[in-house]
Design a protein around this motif. Structure first.
Motif, mmCIF file in Angstrom:
data_model
loop_
_atom_site.group_PDB
_atom_site.id
_atom_site.type_symbol
_atom_site.label_atom_id
_atom_site.label_comp_id
_atom_site.label_asym_id
_atom_site.label_seq_id
_atom_site.Cartn_x
_atom_site.Cartn_y
_atom_site.Cartn_z
ATOM 1 N N GLU A 39 68.122 98.730 92.924
ATOM 2 C CA GLU A 39 68.387 97.759 93.707
ATOM 3 C C GLU A 39 69.065 98.289 94.563
ATOM 4 N N ILE A 40 70.507 98.679 93.817
ATOM 5 C CA ILE A 40 72.288 99.105 94.004
ATOM 6 C C ILE A 40 71.567 100.342 94.632
ATOM 7 N N MET A 41 70.715 101.286 94.806
ATOM 8 C CA MET A 41 70.608 102.750 95.096
ATOM 9 C C MET A 41 68.920 102.947 95.858
ATOM 10 N N GLY A 42 69.416 101.198 96.411
ATOM 11 C CA GLY A 42 68.293 101.081 97.647
ATOM 12 C C GLY A 42 67.134 101.333 97.342
ATOM 13 N N PHE A 43 66.841 101.161 96.502
ATOM 14 C CA PHE A 43 65.071 101.377 96.190
ATOM 15 C C PHE A 43 64.721 99.643 95.251
ATOM 16 N N SER A 44 63.208 100.003 94.890
ATOM 17 C CA SER A 44 62.889 98.257 94.511
ATOM 18 C C SER A 44 61.798 98.583 93.593
ATOM 19 N N LEU A 45 61.710 98.068 92.509
ATOM 20 C CA LEU A 45 60.681 97.860 91.783
ATOM 21 C C LEU A 45 59.358 96.976 92.229
ATOM 22 N N LEU A 46 58.521 97.674 92.291
ATOM 23 C CA LEU A 46 57.329 97.049 92.654
ATOM 24 C C LEU A 46 56.386 96.744 91.307
ATOM 25 N N THR A 47 56.253 95.483 90.864
ATOM 26 C CA THR A 47 54.985 95.088 89.858
ATOM 27 C C THR A 47 53.852 94.517 90.675
ATOM 28 N N ASP A 48 54.223 93.621 91.830
ATOM 29 C CA ASP A 48 52.780 93.103 92.690
ATOM 30 C C ASP A 48 51.150 93.807 93.551
ATOM 31 N N SER A 49 50.500 93.893 92.652
ATOM 32 C CA SER A 49 49.919 94.878 93.373
ATOM 33 C C SER A 49 49.321 94.968 94.999
ATOM 34 N N LYS A 50 49.798 94.181 95.565
ATOM 35 C CA LYS A 50 49.492 94.083 96.797
ATOM 36 C C LYS A 50 50.439 94.766 97.984
ATOM 37 N N LEU A 51 51.838 94.410 96.784
ATOM 38 C CA LEU A 51 52.914 95.817 97.420
ATOM 39 C C LEU A 51 52.994 96.944 97.145
ATOM 40 N N LYS A 52 52.133 97.384 95.869
ATOM 41 C CA LYS A 52 51.819 98.444 95.311
ATOM 42 C C LYS A 52 51.166 98.929 96.791
#
Length: 180
Positions: A49-62
Motif C-alpha cells: 500500500e505504501i508503494m501504491g499497490f494492493s494485495l487482492l484476495t477477493d475473487s471478484k476484485l481479482k
C-alpha cells in the motif's frame, strides 16, 4: 502493476516478507508456499500500500484486475492485434461469460469495460504522438481503428482536443495507466 520496475518492487516486497516468489506477472504473483498467515499478509499489504499497490484476495476484485491487465497488455504491449472483438477476447482468456465480466466490472468501477479499453487506447495514442515517429494514419492502423477520423473523434471526445492539437501542444498531459 504495469512495468518491469513495478514487478521488481512487488517481488522484492514478497521476498522481504519471507515468501519465495516463483513468478510475477502483470497483476499477479505466484508464490511457492501458499500458506500466508494473517500477520505476514497484513504486513505485506501495508508495505504494498505504501508503494501504491494492493494485495487482492477477493475473487471478484481479482477478475477486475485480470480484465484491466489483459486490456493494458493488449493496448500497450502488443499492436492491439486481436482477431476477435474485445468481448470474445476477454471471455476466452478469462474463461467466463462476457455479460458476467461486464456486469462485475461496471459494479466496481465507474465506467464500462469498453470505456476502459478506449481510455487505454487514447493513452497509447498520446504516447505514440509524443514520440513523433508515426503518422496519425499509422497510429490508427497500429491500434485497429477503422479510420483516422474514428481515432480523431474518440481522441477529442476523451481529451477535449484533436490529436494534431495535442501533438503541437508543449504540455502533453498523460495519465498513469493504473489511474485510468
Amino acid at each position: 502493476m504495469v512495468c518491469a520496475r513495478c514487478k521488481m518492487v512487488v517481488e522484492g516486497e514478497f521476498q522481504r516478507a519471507g515468501l519465495q516468489v516463483l513468478r510475477v506477472d502483470l497483476g499477479s504473483v505466484e508464490i511457492a508456499d501458499q500458506s500466508l498467515d494473517a500477520k505476514r499478509q497484513e504486513g505485506l499489504e501495508q508495505q504494498l500500500e505504501i508503494m501504491g499497490f494492493s494485495l487482492l484476495t477477493d475473487s471478484k476484485l481479482k477478475d477486475i484486475e485480470r480484465i484491466k491487465t489483459l486490456i493494458i497488455e493488449l493496448v500497450h504491449a502488443g499492436d492491439n492485434a486481436i482477431d476477435q472483438n474485445l468481448s470474445a477476447y476477454l471471455s476466452t482468456r478469462l474463461h467466463k461469460d462476457y455479460a458476467t465480466l461486464s456486469s462485475l466490472f461496471s459494479q466496481h468501477e465507474s465506467y464500462t469495460i469498453e470505456k476502459y479499453f478506449i481510455k487505454q487506447k487514447i493513452e497509447r495514442v498520446k504516447e505514440l504522438l509524443s514520440y513523433n515517429e508515426l503518422t496519425l494514419n499509422e497510429i490508427a492502423f497500429k491500434l485497429n481503428y477503422s479510420s483516422v477520423a474514428h481515432l480523431s473523434s474518440q481522441f477529442k471526445k476523451i481529451t477535449g482536443q484533436t490529436p494534431s492539437a495535442f501533438k503541437k501542444s508543449t504540455k502533453q498531459y498523460r495519465q498513469e495507466l493504473d489511474q485510468l
